[in-house]
Design a protein around this motif. Structure first.
Motif, PDB file in Angstrom:
ATOM      1  N   GLY A 145       0.798  -1.140   0.092  1.00  0.00           N
ATOM      2  CA  GLY A 145       0.031   0.009  -0.019  1.00  0.00           C
ATOM      3  C   GLY A 145       0.921   1.173  -0.044  1.00  0.00           C
ATOM      4  N   GLN A 146       0.093   2.519   0.058  1.00  0.00           N
ATOM      5  CA  GLN A 146       0.926   3.707  -0.029  1.00  0.00           C
ATOM      6  C   GLN A 146       1.084   4.208   1.290  1.00  0.00           C
ATOM      7  OE1 GLN A 146       1.180   6.088  -2.872  1.00  0.00           O
ATOM      8  NE2 GLN A 146       1.317   4.087  -3.914  1.00  0.00           N
ATOM      9  N   GLY A 147       0.609   3.441   2.391  1.00  0.00           N
ATOM     10  CA  GLY A 147       0.936   3.976   3.995  1.00  0.00           C
ATOM     11  C   GLY A 147       0.310   4.975   3.959  1.00  0.00           C
ATOM     12  N   ALA A 148      -0.641   5.397   3.204  1.00  0.00           N
ATOM     13  CA  ALA A 148      -1.604   6.751   3.477  1.00  0.00           C
ATOM     14  C   ALA A 148      -2.652   6.936   2.316  1.00  0.00           C
ATOM     15  CB  ALA A 148      -0.452   8.133   3.315  1.00  0.00           C
ATOM     16  N   PRO A 149      -3.640   7.973   2.360  1.00  0.00           N
ATOM     17  CA  PRO A 149      -3.934   8.408   3.827  1.00  0.00           C
ATOM     18  C   PRO A 149      -4.767   7.776   4.784  1.00  0.00           C
ATOM     19  CG  PRO A 149      -5.414   9.136   2.116  1.00  0.00           C
ATOM     20  CD  PRO A 149      -4.365   8.332   1.305  1.00  0.00           C
ATOM     21  N   LEU A 150      -4.167   7.523   5.966  1.00  0.00           N
ATOM     22  CA  LEU A 150      -4.716   6.497   6.813  1.00  0.00           C
ATOM     23  C   LEU A 150      -6.018   7.207   7.596  1.00  0.00           C
ATOM     24  CD1 LEU A 150      -1.867   4.884   8.788  1.00  0.00           C
ATOM     25  CD2 LEU A 150      -2.944   4.200   7.067  1.00  0.00           C
ATOM     26  N   THR A 151      -6.213   8.328   7.441  1.00  0.00           N
ATOM     27  CA  THR A 151      -7.430   9.227   7.782  1.00  0.00           C
ATOM     28  C   THR A 151      -8.579   8.383   7.011  1.00  0.00           C
ATOM     29  OG1 THR A 151      -7.115  10.909   6.442  1.00  0.00           O
ATOM     30  CG2 THR A 151      -6.486  11.365   8.660  1.00  0.00           C
ATOM     31  N   GLY A 152      -8.385   8.200   5.950  1.00  0.00           N
ATOM     32  CA  GLY A 152      -9.563   7.623   4.977  1.00  0.00           C
ATOM     33  C   GLY A 152     -10.276   6.465   5.669  1.00  0.00           C
ATOM     34  N   TYR A 153      -9.646   5.634   6.610  1.00  0.00           N
ATOM     35  CA  TYR A 153     -10.273   4.369   7.247  1.00  0.00           C
ATOM     36  C   TYR A 153     -11.144   4.879   8.237  1.00  0.00           C
ATOM     37  CZ  TYR A 153     -11.158  -0.182   9.326  1.00  0.00           C
ATOM     38  OH  TYR A 153     -11.666  -1.331   9.740  1.00  0.00           O
ATOM     39  N   ALA A 154     -10.707   5.866   9.069  1.00  0.00           N
ATOM     40  CA  ALA A 154     -11.740   6.752  10.035  1.00  0.00           C
ATOM     41  C   ALA A 154     -12.935   7.298   9.480  1.00  0.00           C
ATOM     42  CB  ALA A 154     -10.824   7.587  10.935  1.00  0.00           C
ATOM     43  N   ASP A 155     -12.592   7.876   8.169  1.00  0.00           N
ATOM     44  CA  ASP A 155     -13.776   8.477   7.309  1.00  0.00           C
ATOM     45  C   ASP A 155     -14.735   7.552   7.200  1.00  0.00           C
ATOM     46  OD1 ASP A 155     -12.170  10.913   7.717  1.00  0.00           O
ATOM     47  OD2 ASP A 155     -11.380  10.845   5.652  1.00  0.00           O
ATOM     48  N   TRP A 156     -14.251   6.581   6.511  1.00  0.00           N
ATOM     49  CA  TRP A 156     -15.180   5.225   6.076  1.00  0.00           C
ATOM     50  C   TRP A 156     -16.036   4.663   7.455  1.00  0.00           C
ATOM     51  CZ3 TRP A 156     -17.548   2.551   2.357  1.00  0.00           C
ATOM     52  CH2 TRP A 156     -17.745   1.515   2.639  1.00  0.00           C
ATOM     53  N   LEU A 157     -15.311   4.649   8.527  1.00  0.00           N
ATOM     54  CA  LEU A 157     -16.200   4.211   9.508  1.00  0.00           C
ATOM     55  C   LEU A 157     -17.169   5.117  10.274  1.00  0.00           C
ATOM     56  CD1 LEU A 157     -13.136   2.290  11.522  1.00  0.00           C
ATOM     57  CD2 LEU A 157     -15.199   1.422  10.264  1.00  0.00           C
ATOM     58  N   LEU A 158     -16.812   6.502  10.276  1.00  0.00           N
ATOM     59  CA  LEU A 158     -17.499   7.440  10.884  1.00  0.00           C
ATOM     60  C   LEU A 158     -18.283   8.314  10.235  1.00  0.00           C
ATOM     61  CD1 LEU A 158     -14.538   8.397  13.558  1.00  0.00           C
ATOM     62  CD2 LEU A 158     -16.596   6.804  13.850  1.00  0.00           C
ATOM     63  N   LEU A 159     -17.740   8.711   8.871  1.00  0.00           N
ATOM     64  CA  LEU A 159     -18.450  10.096   8.559  1.00  0.00           C
ATOM     65  C   LEU A 159     -19.435   9.816   7.012  1.00  0.00           C
ATOM     66  CD1 LEU A 159     -15.313  12.403   8.514  1.00  0.00           C
ATOM     67  CD2 LEU A 159     -17.200  12.225  10.239  1.00  0.00           C
ATOM     68  N   ARG A 160     -19.622   8.571   7.007  1.00  0.00           N
ATOM     69  CA  ARG A 160     -20.518   8.477   5.584  1.00  0.00           C
ATOM     70  C   ARG A 160     -21.981   9.074   5.857  1.00  0.00           C
ATOM     71  NH1 ARG A 160     -20.573   2.288   4.278  1.00  0.00           N
ATOM     72  NH2 ARG A 160     -21.415   2.825   2.440  1.00  0.00           N
ATOM     73  N   HIS A 161     -22.530   9.482   4.720  1.00  0.00           N
ATOM     74  CA  HIS A 161     -23.767  10.206   4.807  1.00  0.00           C
ATOM     75  C   HIS A 161     -24.955   9.249   4.532  1.00  0.00           C
ATOM     76  CE1 HIS A 161     -27.144  12.631   3.745  1.00  0.00           C
ATOM     77  NE2 HIS A 161     -26.779  13.605   4.381  1.00  0.00           N
ATOM     78  N   PRO A 162     -26.073   9.139   5.051  1.00  0.00           N
ATOM     79  CA  PRO A 162     -27.104   8.173   4.643  1.00  0.00           C
ATOM     80  C   PRO A 162     -27.490   8.235   3.213  1.00  0.00           C
ATOM     81  CG  PRO A 162     -27.796   9.292   6.680  1.00  0.00           C
ATOM     82  CD  PRO A 162     -26.712  10.029   6.053  1.00  0.00           C
ATOM     83  N   SER A 163     -27.478   9.205   2.459  1.00  0.00           N
ATOM     84  CA  SER A 163     -27.782   9.211   1.184  1.00  0.00           C
ATOM     85  C   SER A 163     -27.160   9.749   0.104  1.00  0.00           C
ATOM     86  CB  SER A 163     -29.221   9.852   1.009  1.00  0.00           C
ATOM     87  OG  SER A 163     -29.165  11.038   1.542  1.00  0.00           O
ATOM     88  N   HIS A 164     -26.114  10.570   0.303  1.00  0.00           N
ATOM     89  CA  HIS A 164     -25.255  11.364  -0.714  1.00  0.00           C
ATOM     90  C   HIS A 164     -23.791  11.000  -0.604  1.00  0.00           C
ATOM     91  CE1 HIS A 164     -25.838  14.990   1.820  1.00  0.00           C
ATOM     92  NE2 HIS A 164     -24.206  14.843   1.741  1.00  0.00           N
TER      93      HIS A 164
END
Length: 392
Positions: A145-164
């Motif tokens: 992997g690229q080793g980054a950006p690791l913030t993406g995994y937290a975004d995936w877990l915490l920040l998805r919107h229900p519809s968009h």
């Protein structure tokens, strides 16, 4: 669990520490910041770090000392954030320490051959007594992997919107984005990559043009009255990094001191005033972000969530609002997160996942061949008790 997340960003302005409470497991993770602070680096410390990132100025003895110095600065930040929250080190379960990235070695074909984040976790564990998870990027690189950006995994877990579709855009020293499909979308996976320069070129130009008086363009004031040189900007946006296919990451080795100094000289040769140079470099960051969305977003982006120091720059935010329209541009505060300490929260969350034996990345985000558990664990005084409590 109570965890302190630590982050020293590419801009090298200070150590962020966030005391966090994290519970649950994916996809039902809960995370909140209890208290957070930034311990600014002194001018001497910042210069030592920046010199350490420069192949022309760094030396192995200096890097060795920086490794331990950063461990001490991390320990100082942990003890201070815990004390200010009215707690004791014994109340904290883990420290998640990112360290400072000194080099991110990208090969000509775009693969990452090596990455180096320094901070001595033994110093943190010894001085605080708290079990410490660090060196979180290396395992992803080892897995291709690229080793980054690791913030993406937290975004995936915490920040998805229900519809968009959302884009979570961090603007630190470098810019990175996570494109998040809505919760209702079961077909698409998240995508994350570095968009290019964030604040790094702007910060260095501010330092040069102010004769060393400033370390960054506070509130975009240095762009006031400046006019963008469109021809120069168009040329800068032809940099081959922007067209490089995904996955991809970058850092100061490409968009750092040497390039910023060259651009300042070029701007002056063009007869531009300092505000014009600053305005053009600010638009370079905004334009490279907009270009990345046009090239790589898998669907129309309806909402952009800004974080990092760049979210505090009104000139940069205004440019993004124009270039990314009709998407709505908001900050992390708009969804209840602190923009300044989001990355520190991320590394607390990744330490939590590592401690529980779960991967801290997704192959679609970093390009790794498979999910991997990130980081290395340095036992603190609480290690055995924490093991027992976790297994129970």
């Amino acid at each position: 669990m109570i965890i302190v997340g630590l982050m020293s960003g590419t801009s090298a302005d200070g150590m962020d520490a966030a005391l966090c409470e994290i519970s649950g497991e994916p996809p039902q993770l809960q995370a909140r910041i209890i208290h957070a602070l930034t311990e600014p680096y002194t001018r001497e410390q910042r210069q030592r770090i920046l010199d350490g990132c420069d192949p022309q100025a760094s030396h192995v003895d200096a890097l060795c000392q920086l490794h331990f110095m950063l461990g001490d600065l991390c320990a100082d930040a942990v003890l201070k954030v815990v004390s200010e929250a009215g707690m004791q080190p014994g109340d904290v379960d883990l420290v998640g320490a990112h360290g400072h990235t000194f080099w991110h070695h990208v090969l000509p074909d775009g693969r990452v051959g090596a990455t180096l984040q320094l901070t001595e976790s033994a110093v943190i564990a010894e001085r605080t007594g708290i079990t410490t998870v660090n060196n979180l990027r290396a395992r992803d690189v080892a897995a291709g992997g690229q080793g980054a950006p690791l913030t993406g995994y937290a975004d995936w877990l915490l920040l998805r919107h229900p519809s968009h579709w959302r884009a979570v855009q961090n603007i630190g020293g470098m810019g990175n984005v996570t494109f998040l499909p809505p919760l209702a979308d079961t077909r698409h996976l998240p995508i994350a990559f570095d968009t290019g320069p964030g604040n790094a070129l702007i910060d260095i130009a501010a330092h040069v043009l102010s004769g060393g008086a400033l370390t960054y363009d506070k509130d975009g004031q240095m762009t006031t009255g400046g006019k963008v040189d469109e021809d120069w900007l168009e040329g800068m946006l032809t940099h081959p990094y922007y067209a490089r296919p995904l996955p991809k990451t970058t850092g100061r080795e490409l968009f750092g001191t040497a390039l910023a100094q060259e651009l300042v000289v070029e701007g002056q040769k063009r007869g531009l005033r300092s505000p014009d140079i600053m305005a053009t470099l600010t638009m370079l960051t905004a334009g490279s972000i907009a270009d990345a969305y046009q090239r790589f977003a898998p669907a129309p982006i309806q909402e952009v969530i800004l974080g990092g120091g760049g979210a505090r720059n009104p000139a940069l935010v205004a440019a993004l609002e124009t270039l990314l329209s009709p998407a709505t541009v908001i900050t992390h505060e708009g969804i209840g997160l602190n923009s300044d300490f989001k990355e520190a929260l991320v590394f607390a969350l990744l330490a939590y996942e590592t401690w529980h034996g779960r991967p801290g990345q997704h192959p679609s985000l970093t390009g790794a061949t498979h999910p991997v558990i990130l980081g290395q664990i340095t036992p603190g005084q609480n290690y055995v008790a924490l093991l027992r409590r976790t297994w129970e």
